[in-house]
Write a protein that holds these residues in place. Structure first.
Motif, PDB file in Angstrom:
ATOM      1  N   SER A   5      -7.014  -3.786   6.174  1.00 22.99           N
ATOM      2  CA  SER A   5      -6.033  -3.413   5.154  1.00 22.99           C
ATOM      3  C   SER A   5      -5.397  -2.059   5.472  1.00 22.99           C
ATOM      4  O   SER A   5      -4.191  -1.876   5.308  1.00 22.99           O
ATOM      5  N   VAL A   6      -6.195  -1.115   5.954  1.00 23.69           N
ATOM      6  CA  VAL A   6      -5.656   0.204   6.322  1.00 23.69           C
ATOM      7  C   VAL A   6      -4.762   0.075   7.544  1.00 23.69           C
ATOM      8  O   VAL A   6      -3.700   0.698   7.634  1.00 23.69           O
ATOM      9  N   ALA A  44       2.894   3.590   1.022  1.00 22.78           N
ATOM     10  CA  ALA A  44       1.816   3.147   1.908  1.00 22.78           C
ATOM     11  C   ALA A  44       0.877   4.296   2.238  1.00 22.78           C
ATOM     12  O   ALA A  44      -0.351   4.138   2.277  1.00 22.78           O
ATOM     13  N   LEU A  45       1.442   5.476   2.472  1.00 28.03           N
ATOM     14  CA  LEU A  45       0.628   6.651   2.803  1.00 28.03           C
ATOM     15  C   LEU A  45      -0.253   7.065   1.627  1.00 28.03           C
ATOM     16  O   LEU A  45      -1.389   7.523   1.817  1.00 28.03           O
ATOM     17  N   THR A  46       0.253   6.903   0.408  1.00 27.19           N
ATOM     18  CA  THR A  46      -0.546   7.225  -0.783  1.00 27.19           C
ATOM     19  C   THR A  46      -1.796   6.353  -0.846  1.00 27.19           C
ATOM     20  O   THR A  46      -2.895   6.829  -1.182  1.00 27.19           O
ATOM     21  N   GLU A  50      -7.922   6.149   0.250  1.00 24.63           N
ATOM     22  CA  GLU A  50      -9.154   5.786   0.951  1.00 24.63           C
ATOM     23  C   GLU A  50      -9.797   7.019   1.583  1.00 24.63           C
ATOM     24  O   GLU A  50     -11.008   7.158   1.592  1.00 24.63           O
ATOM     25  N   ASN A  51      -8.930   7.896   2.154  1.00 21.92           N
ATOM     26  CA  ASN A  51      -9.444   9.104   2.830  1.00 21.92           C
ATOM     27  C   ASN A  51      -8.452  10.248   2.579  1.00 21.92           C
ATOM     28  O   ASN A  51      -7.452  10.377   3.273  1.00 21.92           O
ATOM     29  N   ALA A  93      -2.325  11.106   8.135  1.00 19.36           N
ATOM     30  CA  ALA A  93      -1.641  10.601   6.934  1.00 19.36           C
ATOM     31  C   ALA A  93      -0.983  11.745   6.163  1.00 19.36           C
ATOM     32  O   ALA A  93       0.148  11.612   5.665  1.00 19.36           O
ATOM     33  N   LEU A  94      -1.674  12.884   6.070  1.00 14.82           N
ATOM     34  CA  LEU A  94      -1.103  14.038   5.375  1.00 14.82           C
ATOM     35  C   LEU A  94       0.159  14.548   6.080  1.00 14.82           C
ATOM     36  O   LEU A  94       1.165  14.871   5.445  1.00 14.82           O
TER      37      LEU A  94
END
Length: 672
Positions: free
Chosen positions: A11-12, A34-36, A41-42, A48-49
Motif C-alpha cells: 500500500s505504501v 498521498a504524502l499525508t 504511517e511514518n 516524504a517530508l
C-alpha cells in the motif's frame, strides 16, 4: 522524485507510485494527499517530508512549508536548506534568508543563485555582482542568458542608485530584457538620448519576440511593454518633454498592469509633473503608491522619493498636520537627510512662521554639519526675505563648500555693497583670492577675481588698497596699458616717484596718435554731424560786382490778436497784467451751499439719490475674491522635483532564478 519503501508493504509502495506520477504531471495537490497518508504511517520519513515541502512550495504555501521544516528540523537537518531560504525569501524575510544561506555547510549552485537574489534585494550590489560574475564564469547550461540579464540589472542599479561609473562587462543586448537594463544604465549616467534610443530598440525586440507566439494578444504585448513605456516617459520628463511624458504615463496607468511597483512609480512621476497644479488628480494617483507589497518591489531611494512627494502634496493641499507628520517620519528614518527638514520649513513659511523656520534650519545645521550646505542656503534666503542682509551674509560665509566660488563671492560683494559695508566686501575678495593663490595660482578664475577686486576698490575710491591687485595683473600681462594706467593713478596718491618710473612704460604720444582722415570720417555712412563747408566757386557762381548788394527780404509782422470783447473806445484795465488775487477790486469767491445738480444723471434722479444707490460706496460691499491658487513653498523643499523619480521594475519571484529587477523571470531550475 525519490521513491522508497516504508511500513505498510504494498500500500505504501503504491502511494509512492501515485506521488511520482502526480509530480511528473504537476498535480501537487493530489501528491500532497498521498504524502499525508505515507507520513501517517511514518511521520519522520525524511523523503516524504522533503517531497511534502516541495509540493507546498510549488503550490505557493510558503508559510506551511516553513512550519513543516521548523517542526521536523532535527530529522531534516541540512536536507532542506535551500527550500527554507527560498520560503523565507518569498515571504519577504530577506535578512533571515541571508542568514540561512550563509549558515549552510555547502554552497551549492542553486544556493548561489538564490544568494544573488537576496543580495540584490538587500541592495548590496557589489557583492551581488561578484556572485553573478562567478556563476556565469563557472556555469554552462541553458540559464546563462538569465544570469547575464540579472548581472545587467545589477550594473543598472549601481549606475542609478550609487551613481558609480558604468563598467563595461561585455554583456550582450540580444533580448529586450538585456536591452532595457542597458538603457537603465545609460539613464544613471545621464546619457538620456542614447537611453531613449536603447528603449526603442528594447520595445522592437519585445514585439518581435512576442509576435511569434499565436496565443499572445495585442493587449498582452502592450502589458509587457508597459515597463518600457514608463521608462521612456521618465526619460522624456528628464528632457523637459513633460506633455509627452504625461500622456505616456497615463497610457500605462490605463492598462492597469499587475506589477504594483510599476504602477506606484508611474503614479509618483505623474504627481511630480502636476506639482502644485491639478492636485485632485494627484490625490487620486497617490493611492496607487499605497498598494500592498509596494515596499518589497522598489529600492529604498524610490520609496523615499514617493514619501517625500506625499509630504509635498499634503503641503500643496493645505493639509499642514499631515505634511508635518509625513516629513517628521521621514526625518526620523533619515536623520541626516536635509529634504524632510526643507519640507517642514516650506510649510512653516506658508504659515508665515519665518523665525521658527530659521530655528529649525539652524538646529539641523548644528547636528549635521556634513549635510548643511543646502540648509544654510535656505537659511540665508529666509534672512533676506526678512530684510536681515548682514545675517544672510554671515550664514553664506560659513558654508566652507561654496565660500570661495565665484558665484558666492559675487553674491556676498553685492549684498555688502547694498549695506554700504565696503570693508567686508573687500575682505570677501581677499579671502577668495588667497584661496586661489594657494590652490591654483595664475588660473583664469584667480586672475578674474583679482581684476574684479581691483575694479571694485577703484570704484569706491580705495586706490591704495588696489595697488597690489593691479601690480599682480600687470605682471601677468605687461602689455595691458589700461591696467598700467590704473596702477600709475593709484601710485600717484602714495608714491609719486614710483608713479613717474612706471609712466616710462607707457607708450609715447606719437605711437598713440591715430592717422584719421577727418573728411572721410565725416562723410562716412552714419555720421551724425557734418561741418558746413564754404560753397565752391564755379563758372555759374561768379563774384558780384562792387556796389551790387543783395536785397534783403523784409519779414512781415503779424498783427496781434485782440480779445473778442475788445472795445476800442473803452480804457483798458491798468491792473490787467496782475493776477486776479492781487488786483485792488478782488473780493474773493462767494461762499454758499452748492445747489443740487439736477438733470445730470438719469431722468428724475438727483446726485444724492445716485450716491445712495451706488453699492460701491457702501461699507457692506464685499471685496472681490481672488482666484484660488497655491502659494509656493520656500527654497528647494517646495519643488516637486525634490528627488528625481526613478522607474525600475523588480523581479518576479521564482524557484531558483532571479530576473532583472526590471523584468519578469522565466521560471527556474530547481529540484522539484
Amino acid at each position: 522524485w525519490a521513491s522508497g519503501m516504508a511500513s505498510g508493504g504494498l500500500s505504501v509502495a503504491s502511494l509512492w507510485t501515485e506521488v511520482n506520477r502526480c509530480g511528473q504531471n504537476g498535480d501537487y495537490t493530489r501528491a500532497l494527499k498521498a504524502l499525508t497518508k505515507i507520513l501517517h504511517e511514518n511521520r519522520d520519513d525524511v523523503t516524504a517530508l522533503h517531497c511534502k515541502i516541495v509540493c507546498l512550495v510549488q503550490n505557493g504555501s510558503f508559510k506551511e512549508a516553513l512550519n513543516v521544516m521548523n517542526t521536523h528540523s532535527k530529522v531534516l537537518s541540512s536536507e532542506v536548506v535551500f527550500e527554507k531560504a527560498y520560503c523565507e525569501y518569498r515571504l519577504n524575510r530577506v535578512e533571515s534568508a541571508l542568514k540561512t544561506i550563509e549558515a549552510a555547510s555547502e554552497q551549492t549552485d542553486k544556493l548561489k543563485e538564490l544568494y544573488g537574489q537576496v543580495l540584490y534585494r538587500l541592495e548590496r550590489y557589489d557583492d551581488c555582482k561578484s556572485v553573478y560574475t562567478d556563476l556565469i564564469r563557472n556555469s554552462q547550461d541553458e540559464y546563462e542568458e538569465e544570469r547575464k540579464t540579472n548581472l545587467a540589472a545589477v550594473v543598472a542599479a549601481m549606475s542609478q542608485w550609487e551613481k558609480g561609473p558604468m563598467e563595461d562587462l561585455g554583456l550582450p543586448e540580444s533580448t529586450y530584457e538585456l536591452c532595457y537594463n542597458a538603457a537603465c544604465s545609460l539613464i544613471g549616467q545621464g546619457q538620456l538620448t542614447e537611453a531613449f534610443n536603447k528603449l526603442r530598440q528594447a520595445e522592437e525586440l519585445c514585439r518581435v519576440s512576442l509576435a511569434d507566439d499565436s496565443d499572445v494578444t495585442e493587449e498582452d504585448i502592450e502589458s509587457e511593454l508597459a515597463v518600457i513605456h514608463s521608462q521612456m516617459a521618465y526619460v522624456m520628463q528628464l528632457q523637459g518633454r513633460t506633455d509627452e511624458a504625461l500622456q505616456l504615463y497615463n497610457q500605462v496607468i490605463k492598462l492597469k498592469p499587475s506589477d504594483v511597483g510599476l504602477l506606484a512609480v508611474t503614479a509618483n512621476n505623474i504627481i511630480t509633473i502636476n506639482k502644485d497644479q491639478n492636485v485632485f488628480d494627484s490625490k487620486k494617483k497617490v493611492k496607487l503608491t499605497n498598494a500592498e507589497g509596494v515596499e518589497y518591489k522598489l529600492a529604498k531611494k524610490q520609496l523615499q522619493a514617493i514619501e517625500l512627494n506625499k509630504a509635498l502634496l499634503a503641503m500643496y493641499t493645505n493639509q499642514a498636520d499631515q505634511c508635518r507628520k509625513l516629513s517628521s517620519s521621514l526625518q526620523s528614518q533619515n536623520p541626516g537627510h536635509p529634504r524632510p527638514v526643507l519640507i517642514q520649513v516650506a510649510q512653516l513659511c506658508r504659515e508665515k512662521q519665518h523665525s521658527k523656520a530659521i530655528e529649525l534650519l539652524q538646529q539641523f545645521s548644528d547636528q549635521h554639519p556634513e549635510s548643511a550646505s543646502g540648509i544654510k542656503l535656505t537659511m540665508a534666503q529666509l534672512y533676506l526675505v526678512q530684510g536681515h542682509v548682514t545675517k544672510a551674509c554671515d550664514v553664506l560665509r560659513s558654508i566652507e563648500e561654496f565660500k570661495h566660488k565665484s558665484g558666492m563671492v559675487s553674491a556676498l560683494v553685492t549684498m555688502y555693497s547694498h549695506e554700504e559695508d565696503i570693508d567686508s566686501a573687500i575682505d570677501v575678495f581677499k579671502q577668495a583670492i588667497g584661496h586661489y593663490q594657494s590652490e591654483t595660482p595664475g588660473s583664469a578664475a584667480h586672475l578674474a577675481l583679482v581684476r574684479e577686486a581691483a575694479d571694485f576698490k577703484l570704484k569706491y575710491g580705495r586706490k591704495k588698497e588696489a595697488i597690489s591687485d593691479l601690480e599682480q595683473l600687470w605682471k601677468q600681462n605687461p602689455k595691458d596699458i589700461h591696467t598700467l594706467a590704473q596702477l600709475i593713478s593709484a601710485y600717484s596718491l602714495v608714491d609719486t616717484d614710483k608713479a613717474k618710473s612706471l609712466s616710462k612704460h607707457l607708450p609715447s604720444a606719437d605711437t598713440m596718435s591715430f592717422n584719421v582722415d577727418v573728411d572721410e570720417l565725416e562723410n562716412s555712412h552714419g555720421a551724425t554731424y557734418v561741418r558746413k563747408k564754404a560753397a565752391k566757386v564755379t563758372g555759374e557762381n561768379l563774384p558780384k560786382e562792387q556796389g551790387q548788394g543783395e536785397i534783403k527780404k523784409k519779414k512781415k509782422k503779424k498783427k496781434g490778436k485782440l480779445p473778442k470783447n475788445y472795445d476800442p473806445k473803452a480804457t483798458p484795465d491798468p491792473e490787467r497784467w496782475l493776477p486776479m488775487r492781487e488786483r485792488s477790486y478782488y473780493r474773493g469767491k462767494k461762499k454758499g451751499k452748492k445747489k443740487e445738480q439736477i438733470g445730470k444723471g438719469t431722468q428724475g434722479a438727483t446726485a444724492g439719490a445716485s450716491a445712495e444707490l451706488d453699492a460701491s460706496k457702501t461699507a457692506s460691499s464685499p471685496p472681490t475674491s481672488p482666484r484660488p491658487g497655491f502659494a509656493s513653498g520656500s527654497s528647494a523643499a517646495a519643488s516637486s522635483n525634490v528627488v528625481p523619480p526613478r522607474q525600475q521594475k523588480p523581479a518576479a519571484s521564482g524557484a531558483t532564478r532571479k530576473k532583472a529587477p526590471q523584468k519578469k523571470k522565466k521560471g527556474g531550475k530547481g529540484g522539484w
